[in-house]
Design a protein around this motif. Structure first.
Motif, PDB file in Angstrom:
ATOM      1  N   LEU A 202       3.416  28.826  71.789  1.00  7.01           N
ATOM      2  CA  LEU A 202       2.609  28.841  73.008  1.00  7.01           C
ATOM      3  C   LEU A 202       2.097  30.260  73.236  1.00  7.01           C
ATOM      4  CD1 LEU A 202       1.535  27.648  75.690  1.00  7.01           C
ATOM      5  CD2 LEU A 202       3.773  28.193  76.704  1.00  7.01           C
ATOM      6  N   ASN A 203       0.788  30.403  73.276  1.00  7.84           N
ATOM      7  CA  ASN A 203       0.158  31.705  73.493  1.00  7.84           C
ATOM      8  C   ASN A 203      -0.445  31.718  74.888  1.00  7.84           C
ATOM      9  OD1 ASN A 203      -1.091  34.180  73.283  1.00  7.84           O
ATOM     10  ND2 ASN A 203      -2.690  33.489  71.872  1.00  7.84           N
ATOM     11  N   THR A 204       0.234  32.372  75.833  1.00  8.86           N
ATOM     12  CA  THR A 204      -0.240  32.423  77.218  1.00  8.86           C
ATOM     13  C   THR A 204      -1.137  33.642  77.436  1.00  8.86           C
ATOM     14  OG1 THR A 204       1.609  33.750  78.051  1.00  8.86           O
ATOM     15  CG2 THR A 204       1.949  31.371  77.919  1.00  8.86           C
ATOM     16  N   PHE A 205      -1.962  33.585  78.489  1.00 11.13           N
ATOM     17  CA  PHE A 205      -2.902  34.691  78.761  1.00 11.13           C
ATOM     18  C   PHE A 205      -3.600  35.076  77.456  1.00 11.13           C
ATOM     19  CE2 PHE A 205       0.927  35.230  81.413  1.00 11.13           C
ATOM     20  CZ  PHE A 205       0.398  35.115  82.680  1.00 11.13           C
ATOM     21  N   SER A 206      -4.111  34.093  76.745  1.00  6.86           N
ATOM     22  CA  SER A 206      -4.425  34.251  75.318  1.00  6.86           C
ATOM     23  C   SER A 206      -5.627  35.124  75.019  1.00  6.86           C
ATOM     24  CB  SER A 206      -4.671  32.879  74.707  1.00  6.86           C
ATOM     25  OG  SER A 206      -5.863  32.301  75.235  1.00  6.86           O
ATOM     26  N   TYR A 207      -6.503  35.337  75.986  1.00  3.61           N
ATOM     27  CA  TYR A 207      -7.777  36.020  75.751  1.00  3.61           C
ATOM     28  C   TYR A 207      -8.495  35.284  74.611  1.00  3.61           C
ATOM     29  CZ  TYR A 207     -11.145  39.869  75.153  1.00  3.61           C
ATOM     30  OH  TYR A 207     -12.284  40.618  75.048  1.00  3.61           O
TER      31      TYR A 207
ATOM     32  N   LEU B 220      -3.478  29.109  75.791  1.00  3.87           N
ATOM     33  CA  LEU B 220      -3.635  28.932  77.232  1.00  3.87           C
ATOM     34  C   LEU B 220      -4.346  30.131  77.854  1.00  3.87           C
ATOM     35  CD1 LEU B 220      -2.933  27.632  79.976  1.00  3.87           C
ATOM     36  CD2 LEU B 220      -0.621  28.541  79.727  1.00  3.87           C
ATOM     37  N   ASP B 221      -5.428  29.851  78.583  1.00  2.60           N
ATOM     38  CA  ASP B 221      -6.141  30.924  79.277  1.00  2.60           C
ATOM     39  C   ASP B 221      -6.929  30.324  80.439  1.00  2.60           C
ATOM     40  OD1 ASP B 221      -6.818  34.013  78.561  1.00  2.60           O
ATOM     41  OD2 ASP B 221      -8.510  33.089  79.597  1.00  2.60           O
ATOM     42  N   LEU B 222      -7.203  31.156  81.430  1.00  2.00           N
ATOM     43  CA  LEU B 222      -7.984  30.718  82.590  1.00  2.00           C
ATOM     44  C   LEU B 222      -9.451  30.499  82.265  1.00  2.00           C
ATOM     45  CD1 LEU B 222      -6.757  32.836  85.651  1.00  2.00           C
ATOM     46  CD2 LEU B 222      -6.930  30.347  85.559  1.00  2.00           C
TER      47      LEU B 222
END
Length: 293
Positions: free
Chosen positions: A134-139, A157-159
């Motif tokens: 899981l790669n959060t705040f992935s850019y 995962l990214d906004l």
């Protein structure tokens, strides 16, 4: 003082295999002046200072396309072409044999954070076939690409939807079938809570959040106050024997305090640290801790 050409030669002699993106000057020769090599282009970034004339002369002597970004103004503005031939602002670079799309007009970062090079390689080395990362705040998903290259199944995962699209581009550039991987748009904290409720776990998690953010309800999140809670939420989604990469470039947090924050969220885990890449020889702002469950 070494000339620019001498520094480039010294850097390239120490770079890992198939890497053409690295830092040439890290604020050490002129305060507030940073110079990056990006494939066959050079990007100069300045903060609270002007471009030194001596450096400009050396940049002109390279014959390469050179662009200037002023960090204390509008960091979202495209950089200024200052010498050498003009070149496309969107182009691929290579790092440890993996290609990434860069865009010098993209804002504060150009597509990947060069100071995370060693961490990206370590993620690739730690991943194996079938692992779930899981790669959060992935850019733009560089950690996801590295994990996928090692055979892991990634969730990115990214906004921002454009960042997830950029990650897909990076995967396709390296022959990775993006449709075999997962992409989630939204707030990391909310997704971690959702994964925990679903009892969905991962073998590896990457936590590289911004130093400051504000959610849709206006709630403020800060590294120096909230990173430990973030780690705790990630631990709730971590499979037995799994690991978490915890990293931050927040200058307000010392290495000691960052370790305390991480430990508060993972009190029974084993923690180990990693230094910054050798070409970042200025301020050691990037902190990296590996959490082993």
């Amino acid at each position: 003082m070494h000339s620019l050409a001498q520094r480039i030669a010294a850097r390239t002699a120490r770079l890992p295999w198939a890497t053409d993106a690295y830092r040439i000057i890290d604020g050490t020769l002129w305060p507030g002046v940073f110079v990056d090599a990006l494939a066959d282009r050079i990007l100069v970034s300045v903060r609270d200072t002007a471009l030194p004339r001596a450096l400009l002369q050396q940049l002109m002597a390279t014959g390469l396309p050179v662009y200037l970004k002023t960090l204390d103004n509008d960091v979202k503005a495209a950089p200024q072409h200052i010498c050498g031939p003009e070149a496309e602002l969107r182009f691929p670079i290579t790092e440890n044999g993996i290609r990434y799309i860069m865009d010098m007009a993209a804002g504060y970062s150009q597509g990947i954070f060069l100071d995370q090079r060693d961490n990206r390689l370590e993620v690739r080395n730690r991943c194996t076939q079938g692992m779930r990362l899981l790669n959060t705040f992935s850019y733009t998903g560089a950690f996801s690409v590295c994990a996928a290259m090692a055979g892991a199944v990634t969730t990115t995962l990214d906004l921002a939807q454009p960042c997830l699209t950029w990650c897909r581009e990076n995967m396709l550039l390296n022959g990775i079938e993006a449709d075999r991987h997962y992409f989630c748009k939204g707030d990391t904290l909310h997704w971690l809570e959702r994964f925990a409720k679903q009892a969905r776990t991962f073998d590896a998690i990457v936590l590289d959040p911004p130093t400051f953010s504000r959610d849709a309800k206006g709630k403020i999140w800060r590294v120096e106050k909230d990173y430990g809670k973030l780690v705790a939420k990630a631990m709730a989604c971590l499979a037995p024997g799994g690991w978490i990469l915890c990293t931050t470039n927040c200058r307000k947090v010392s290495a000691t305090d960052f370790r305390k924050l991480v430990a508060s969220g993972a009190p029974s885990a084993k923690l180990s640290t990693s230094p910054m890449p050798f070409d970042f020889d200025g301020e050691p702002y990037l902190k990296t801790i590996w959490v082993q469950n």
